[in-house]
Scaffold this active site. Structure first.
Site, PDB file in Angstrom:
ATOM      1  CB  ILE A  18      46.572  45.549  36.072  1.00  0.00           C
ATOM      2  CG1 ILE A  18      45.633  45.732  34.864  1.00  0.00           C
ATOM      3  CG2 ILE A  18      47.596  44.462  35.826  1.00  0.00           C
ATOM      4  CD1 ILE A  18      46.318  46.295  33.657  1.00  0.00           C
ATOM      5  CB  ALA A  19      42.429  48.114  36.128  1.00  0.00           C
ATOM      6  CD  GLN A  20      38.490  47.307  42.854  1.00  0.00           C
ATOM      7  OE1 GLN A  20      39.251  46.385  43.137  1.00  0.00           O
ATOM      8  NE2 GLN A  20      37.943  48.101  43.763  1.00  0.00           N
ATOM      9  CB  VAL A  21      35.638  48.827  36.228  1.00  0.00           C
ATOM     10  CG1 VAL A  21      34.629  49.740  35.525  1.00  0.00           C
ATOM     11  CG2 VAL A  21      36.815  48.520  35.298  1.00  0.00           C
ATOM     12  CG  ASP A  81      40.423  40.159  25.912  1.00  0.00           C
ATOM     13  OD1 ASP A  81      40.258  38.939  25.707  1.00  0.00           O
ATOM     14  OD2 ASP A  81      40.440  40.664  27.044  1.00  0.00           O
TER      15      ASP A  81
END
Length: 546
Positions: free
Chosen positions: A214-217, A370
């Protein structure tokens, strides 16, 4: 005087069967004075009355269910209409994409099915189940995109809710996700921050540090303060897709539960709502920022800021889709060689990580759920760094109280206490044989020490000193970890127990920590060591203010 005697006829000393031929019906004789009246009684009358009673009960049950369905129908229609309105036009687009995905995976299934028909071993079971088999369902989820990949990850992380075969197969959903082009990332930054990128950041590295479903860093540096940061950006279109998909799944669950009320006992809609709430929270970076600030507040209030930290959030450069955080430098807790170069005692660092995490269960509204090696680091300054608060758990006092007993019983190998704690934690309507349950648990946990711990050792020669550098890394086998937990769940469910999701989240983190212990402190018993505090007396009255 008239005397009356009533007696039944017997065949060889035994009562005649209920279903008999007319000539074999039992004889009833009544002696009245000198006259004897004899007649054959019809045993079928009794059965007929019983059948009529059963039929009436069935009819009443059907009528009751029909009445309930009629009463619930307006609410179902209202839910479907409201959900459809909330979904909007994006629902039609996702439907078309879904049909395309089903056709693609269905084609794969038909091809393999036709090939296996000529096999002497017959058609494999996974092909017999079609697209509902673990393998093809996982492939379908991957084709459907981010929402279903996240759903697959949820299935893989929730062995208390899903069958073992699905939990194991959906472990593959944790693989690396495709990278979004940097131009699309920049477009989101400009739109959400409402300012030119170079007015906020000195630079942004176009190559991502990480890419998830869902995301990119991306690494970056702030303009002015020159602080090193990371920018977590929600992938374009993900939220729309997520809302459309989750609303569709919710509607299907509502209809299925309406058509089969028995499924309401399994809380199908409740499970879907739990998944929907969890996944929608994960794509709202404002909530993740709040989770981080809560954890940082806990560290400060407990005087733990010199032992551990979480990234500082820059709220002025963060939105629902963009999260700008302090960049932490360190190594995963599985990098033994690097850890040894940073601290004198890796064991002490592990104890710190354990105490900080256990304390957060009691002092924070949420806990980090997590703690795999990518999210738990030893920083260059010797502190423990907790990263990525996208997945968090919430634990009720009742669950934690039972969990404490459960953990203590693992350490002391008191399996009757363990059974009692699990019974307390699990929802059940049946009486449970706690001794038999305890014996089954003992059989499971007696094999925990036999789990494989694979340590990969790499060597390299340094040119300047000719010294040999040794790097050891622990390979965490997700499948093996889940297998142990699945055994506990499977045995518990055989006794009618159904655990809350928090139990699965807590157990998974404990299994991570167990693996870290095997690498960093092999002689330490994580649950018995006096330096590790697992106690409810650390609960703070300030829990709800963070």
């Amino acid at each position: 005087m008239t005397s009356v005697s009533v007696f039944r006829g017997f065949v060889h000393g035994r009562c005649a069967p209920l279903f008999t031929h007319q000539s074999q019906l039992p004889v009833t004789s009544i002696l009245i004075g000198s006259k004897k009246l004899t007649y054959r009684s019809n045993g079928l009358r009794l059965y007929a009355r019983y059948s009529e009673s059963q039929s009436a009960q069935t009819q009443d049950l059907f009528t009751s269910r029909l009445q309930d369905s009629i009463e619930n129908l307006p609410k179902l229609v209202e839910d479907i209409v409201q959900t459809s309105i909330n979904t909007g036009p994006r629902g039609a687009l996702r439907l078309a994409q879904g049909i395309q995905a089903v056709i693609g995976v269905g084609g794969e299934w038909l091809t393999e099915l036709s090939q296996s028909r000529n096999s002497p071993s017959g058609i494999p079971s996974q092909l017999q189940l079609g697209l509902l088999s673990p393998l093809y369902l996982r492939k379908l989820f991957e084709r459907l995109g981010a929402t279903y990949i996240k759903l697959g990850q949820f299935i893989a992380s929730a062995p208390t809710l899903f069958p073992e075969e699905y939990v194991q197969e959906f472990q593959y959903c944790f693989d690396r996700a495709p990278v979004i082009p940097f131009d699309e990332i920049k477009s989101i930054l400009r739109e959400d921050l409402a300012a030119p990128i170079d007015s906020i950041y000195e630079y942004v590295d176009p190559t991502p540090l990480a890419s998830a479903s869902i995301a990119q860093v991306h690494a970056a540096r702030l303009k002015g303060s020159q602080a090193d940061v990371v920018i977590k950006v929600l992938k374009p279109g993900i939220e729309d897709v997520l809302v459309a998909d989750l609303n569709f799944i919710y509607v299907v669950a509502r209809i299925v539960e309406f058509l089969n009320p028995e499924l309401s006992r399994a809380s199908l809609v409740a499970i879907v709502n739990d998944i929907r709430a969890s996944m929608l929270e994960e794509v709202d970076f404002k909530k993740e920022a709040a989770n981080i600030e809560s954890f940082r507040g806990y560290l400060e209030s407990m005087g733990l800021t010199r032992q551990a930290t979480a990234p500082k959030v820059y709220p002025e450069f963060s939105t629902k889709r963009v999260l700008t955080m302090e960049r932490l430098y360190g190594v995963p807790l599985t990098d033994l060689d690097s850890i040894s170069s940073l601290v004198a005692s890796p064991e002490t660092s592990l104890i710190t990580a354990l105490n900080v995490w256990f304390g957060s269960l009691l002092a924070c509204e949420t806990f980090h759920a997590d703690v795999h090696a990518g999210n738990l680091w030893l920083l260059r300054d010797g502190r423990i760094g907790f990263l990525d608060f996208g997945i968090v758990g919430r634990i009720s006092p009742k669950t934690w109280s039972a969990m404490e007993v459960f953990l203590g019983s693992i350490a002391t190998e008191e399996y009757e206490s363990m059974a009692s704690a699990l019974i307390e934690m699990g929802a059940t309507n049946t009486d449970i044989d706690s001794r038999a349950f305890a014996k089954d648990l003992e059989n499971i946990f007696s094999s925990i020490q036999d789990l494989d711990t694979e340590v990969v050792v790499a060597t390299a020669t340094r040119r300047d000193t000719n010294a040999t550098a040794i790097s050891a890394n622990l390979v965490v086998d997700e499948r093996q970890m889940n297998a142990l937990f699945l055994d506990v769940v499977r045995v518990s469910e055989s006794y009618g127990l159904r655990f809350p999701r928090e139990f699965a989240l807590l157990m998974k983190q404990l299994l991570y920590f167990d693996r870290y212990t095997r690498l960093l402190a092999p002689n330490m018993n994580m649950l018995q060591d006096q330096r590790i505090t697992i106690a409810s007396n650390r609960r703070t009255t300030n829990r709800n203010i963070y």
